[in-house]
Design a protein around this motif. Structure first.
Motif, PDB file in Angstrom:
ATOM      1  N   ILE A   1     -43.953   0.946 -55.571  1.00  0.00           N
ATOM      2  CA  ILE A   1     -44.225   1.599 -54.289  1.00  0.00           C
ATOM      3  C   ILE A   1     -45.722   1.784 -54.090  1.00  0.00           C
ATOM      4  O   ILE A   1     -46.484   1.844 -55.048  1.00  0.00           O
ATOM      5  CB  ILE A   1     -43.511   2.972 -54.163  1.00  0.00           C
ATOM      6  CG1 ILE A   1     -43.957   3.930 -55.263  1.00  0.00           C
ATOM      7  CG2 ILE A   1     -42.002   2.791 -54.130  1.00  0.00           C
ATOM      8  CD1 ILE A   1     -43.459   5.371 -55.055  1.00  0.00           C
TER       9      ILE A   1
ATOM     10  N   GLY B   1     -47.053   4.314 -59.520  1.00  0.00           N
ATOM     11  CA  GLY B   1     -46.584   3.373 -58.512  1.00  0.00           C
ATOM     12  C   GLY B   1     -45.261   2.701 -58.816  1.00  0.00           C
ATOM     13  O   GLY B   1     -44.882   1.752 -58.130  1.00  0.00           O
TER      14      GLY B   1
ATOM     15  N   VAL C   1     -41.049   3.313 -59.559  1.00  0.00           N
ATOM     16  CA  VAL C   1     -39.900   4.204 -59.465  1.00  0.00           C
ATOM     17  C   VAL C   1     -38.779   3.587 -60.286  1.00  0.00           C
ATOM     18  O   VAL C   1     -38.378   2.441 -60.028  1.00  0.00           O
ATOM     19  CB  VAL C   1     -39.422   4.392 -58.005  1.00  0.00           C
ATOM     20  CG1 VAL C   1     -38.197   5.303 -57.955  1.00  0.00           C
ATOM     21  CG2 VAL C   1     -40.523   4.941 -57.130  1.00  0.00           C
TER      22      VAL C   1
ATOM     23  N   ARG D   1     -42.636   2.097 -48.033  1.00  0.00           N
ATOM     24  CA  ARG D   1     -43.565   2.199 -49.168  1.00  0.00           C
ATOM     25  C   ARG D   1     -43.213   1.234 -50.296  1.00  0.00           C
ATOM     26  O   ARG D   1     -44.026   0.997 -51.186  1.00  0.00           O
ATOM     27  CB  ARG D   1     -43.583   3.632 -49.713  1.00  0.00           C
ATOM     28  CG  ARG D   1     -44.242   4.637 -48.784  1.00  0.00           C
ATOM     29  CD  ARG D   1     -44.267   6.014 -49.402  1.00  0.00           C
ATOM     30  NE  ARG D   1     -44.958   6.017 -50.679  1.00  0.00           N
ATOM     31  CZ  ARG D   1     -44.804   6.970 -51.619  1.00  0.00           C
ATOM     32  NH1 ARG D   1     -44.005   7.994 -51.397  1.00  0.00           N
ATOM     33  NH2 ARG D   1     -45.473   6.905 -52.746  1.00  0.00           N
ATOM     34  N   VAL D   2     -42.011   0.676 -50.269  1.00  0.00           N
ATOM     35  CA  VAL D   2     -41.578  -0.233 -51.336  1.00  0.00           C
ATOM     36  C   VAL D   2     -42.341  -1.549 -51.221  1.00  0.00           C
ATOM     37  O   VAL D   2     -42.296  -2.214 -50.191  1.00  0.00           O
ATOM     38  CB  VAL D   2     -40.056  -0.475 -51.276  1.00  0.00           C
ATOM     39  CG1 VAL D   2     -39.626  -1.502 -52.329  1.00  0.00           C
ATOM     40  CG2 VAL D   2     -39.304   0.840 -51.464  1.00  0.00           C
ATOM     41  N   THR D   3     -43.048  -1.898 -52.280  1.00  0.00           N
ATOM     42  CA  THR D   3     -43.800  -3.153 -52.306  1.00  0.00           C
ATOM     43  C   THR D   3     -43.150  -4.191 -53.200  1.00  0.00           C
ATOM     44  O   THR D   3     -43.582  -5.343 -53.224  1.00  0.00           O
ATOM     45  CB  THR D   3     -45.252  -2.915 -52.775  1.00  0.00           C
ATOM     46  OG1 THR D   3     -45.236  -2.338 -54.087  1.00  0.00           O
ATOM     47  CG2 THR D   3     -45.999  -2.006 -51.800  1.00  0.00           C
TER      48      THR D   3
ATOM     49  N   THR E   1     -40.872   8.727 -61.296  1.00  0.00           N
ATOM     50  CA  THR E   1     -41.965   7.946 -60.732  1.00  0.00           C
ATOM     51  C   THR E   1     -43.161   8.042 -61.674  1.00  0.00           C
ATOM     52  O   THR E   1     -43.393   9.078 -62.300  1.00  0.00           O
ATOM     53  CB  THR E   1     -42.370   8.458 -59.329  1.00  0.00           C
ATOM     54  OG1 THR E   1     -42.762   9.831 -59.427  1.00  0.00           O
ATOM     55  CG2 THR E   1     -41.214   8.331 -58.350  1.00  0.00           C
TER      56      THR E   1
ATOM     57  N   ASN F   1     -39.595   7.337 -46.909  1.00  0.00           N
ATOM     58  CA  ASN F   1     -40.230   6.167 -46.298  1.00  0.00           C
ATOM     59  C   ASN F   1     -40.031   4.916 -47.154  1.00  0.00           C
ATOM     60  O   ASN F   1     -40.848   4.610 -48.025  1.00  0.00           O
ATOM     61  CB  ASN F   1     -41.722   6.433 -46.082  1.00  0.00           C
ATOM     62  CG  ASN F   1     -42.415   5.299 -45.369  1.00  0.00           C
ATOM     63  OD1 ASN F   1     -41.803   4.306 -45.002  1.00  0.00           O
ATOM     64  ND2 ASN F   1     -43.715   5.449 -45.182  1.00  0.00           N
ATOM     65  N   LEU F   2     -38.973   4.175 -46.876  1.00  0.00           N
ATOM     66  CA  LEU F   2     -38.694   2.957 -47.650  1.00  0.00           C
ATOM     67  C   LEU F   2     -39.699   1.842 -47.389  1.00  0.00           C
ATOM     68  O   LEU F   2     -39.750   0.866 -48.135  1.00  0.00           O
ATOM     69  CB  LEU F   2     -37.271   2.476 -47.375  1.00  0.00           C
ATOM     70  CG  LEU F   2     -36.172   3.360 -47.968  1.00  0.00           C
ATOM     71  CD1 LEU F   2     -34.798   2.910 -47.489  1.00  0.00           C
ATOM     72  CD2 LEU F   2     -36.242   3.363 -49.489  1.00  0.00           C
TER      73      LEU F   2
ATOM     74  N   LEU G   1     -33.909   5.844 -53.753  1.00  0.00           N
ATOM     75  CA  LEU G   1     -35.254   5.329 -53.498  1.00  0.00           C
ATOM     76  C   LEU G   1     -35.860   6.009 -52.273  1.00  0.00           C
ATOM     77  O   LEU G   1     -37.055   6.334 -52.263  1.00  0.00           O
ATOM     78  CB  LEU G   1     -35.200   3.814 -53.322  1.00  0.00           C
ATOM     79  CG  LEU G   1     -36.513   3.058 -53.231  1.00  0.00           C
ATOM     80  CD1 LEU G   1     -37.396   3.325 -54.450  1.00  0.00           C
ATOM     81  CD2 LEU G   1     -36.244   1.569 -53.076  1.00  0.00           C
ATOM     82  N   ARG G   2     -35.053   6.253 -51.259  1.00  0.00           N
ATOM     83  CA  ARG G   2     -35.549   6.974 -50.080  1.00  0.00           C
ATOM     84  C   ARG G   2     -36.036   8.360 -50.499  1.00  0.00           C
ATOM     85  O   ARG G   2     -37.101   8.812 -50.063  1.00  0.00           O
ATOM     86  CB  ARG G   2     -34.478   7.082 -49.004  1.00  0.00           C
ATOM     87  CG  ARG G   2     -34.950   7.959 -47.838  1.00  0.00           C
ATOM     88  CD  ARG G   2     -33.966   7.997 -46.710  1.00  0.00           C
ATOM     89  NE  ARG G   2     -34.258   6.851 -45.857  1.00  0.00           N
ATOM     90  CZ  ARG G   2     -33.404   6.328 -45.019  1.00  0.00           C
ATOM     91  NH1 ARG G   2     -32.192   6.811 -44.910  1.00  0.00           N
ATOM     92  NH2 ARG G   2     -33.763   5.306 -44.267  1.00  0.00           N
TER      93      ARG G   2
ATOM     94  N   THR H   1     -39.372   8.125 -52.315  1.00  0.00           N
ATOM     95  CA  THR H   1     -40.520   7.739 -51.483  1.00  0.00           C
ATOM     96  C   THR H   1     -40.790   8.738 -50.372  1.00  0.00           C
ATOM     97  O   THR H   1     -41.530   8.438 -49.433  1.00  0.00           O
ATOM     98  CB  THR H   1     -40.293   6.348 -50.848  1.00  0.00           C
ATOM     99  OG1 THR H   1     -39.114   6.392 -50.035  1.00  0.00           O
ATOM    100  CG2 THR H   1     -40.182   5.265 -51.901  1.00  0.00           C
TER     101      THR H   1
END
Length: 155
Positions: free
Chosen positions: A154, A34, A36, A89-91, A31, A86-87, A79-80, A83
Motif C-alpha cells: 500500500i 507499506g 499489509v 492505496r493498494v499498489t 501493517t 481507501n482501497l 484490506l479496506r 487502508t
C-alpha cells in the motif's frame, strides 16, 4: 466520490461485508513499512460459512472456486479496514496463500484457488497479479472448505 476500486467493485456487483472478527488469539491484519498482511479469511457469506466440507468429497470444484472468491471478498473487507477505507492505496497484491480442505485424492487445488486469484485481477487489474501457494489440508477452522490469506503493498 467513490474511489476507482469502489467503482470496480460496484460494477462487479460486490458489496464488501463488515470485516470478520478473529475466532482465536490473532489480529485480522498487520501493517509494516507499506505492507499489509491479512490473516486467513474463510468463505463467509451473510455471516455464515458458505462451504463446509472437503473438495473431492461433498464439495465440488465449482463450489470451491466460488468459496475462494468469497474468501477474497473477505480479504478485501479487511484490506479496506487496513487502508482506512481507501482501497485505491493498494499498489500491489503481492501474494495469496490458499488452503483447500480436500480428500487425499483431490488434485484440482489450483483451479479452486483461481476463484480468489481471478477476482484479484478483476478488481485491481495488473496490480492484482500475484505470487501464490495453494495447498490441500485435512481440515480448516469451523469446517470451511477454503481459506485464503494475503500480502498487499500500500501507498
Amino acid at each position: 466520490m467513490m474511489s476507482k476500486i469502489d467503482d470496480r467493485l460496484a460494477a462487479l456487483g460486490i458489496v464488501l461485508p463488515e470485516p470478520a472478527v478473529p475466532v482465536a488469539n490473532y489480529v485480522p491484519f498487520t501493517t509494516h513499512n507499506g505492507l499489509v498482511t491479512i490473516s486467513g479469511q474463510l468463505p463467509l457469506q451473510d455471516g455464515k460459512i458458505f462451504a463446509i466440507g472437503k473438495l473431492g468429497g461433498e464439495i465440488d470444484a465449482d463450489t470451491g472456486r466460488y468459496a475462494a472468491r468469497l474468501c477474497f471478498i473477505n480479504l478485501l473487507a479487511q484490506l479496506r479496514a487496513a487502508t482506512g477505507g481507501n482501497l485505491d492505496r493498494v499498489t500491489g497484491v503481492l501474494r495469496l496463500g490458499g488452503f483447500i480442505a480436500s480428500t487425499p485424492d483431490f488434485t484440482a487445488h489450483a483451479g479452486v484457488m483461481n476463484g480468489a486469484s481471478d477476482l484479484a485481477v478483476e478488481v485491481f487489474g495488473d496490480v492484482g497479479r500475484h505470487a501464490r501457494s495453494t495447498v490441500g489440508v485435512a481440515g480448516l477452522p469451523l469446517g470451511a472448505a477454503v481459506e485464503v490469506e494475503g500480502l498487499f503493498a500500500i501507498a
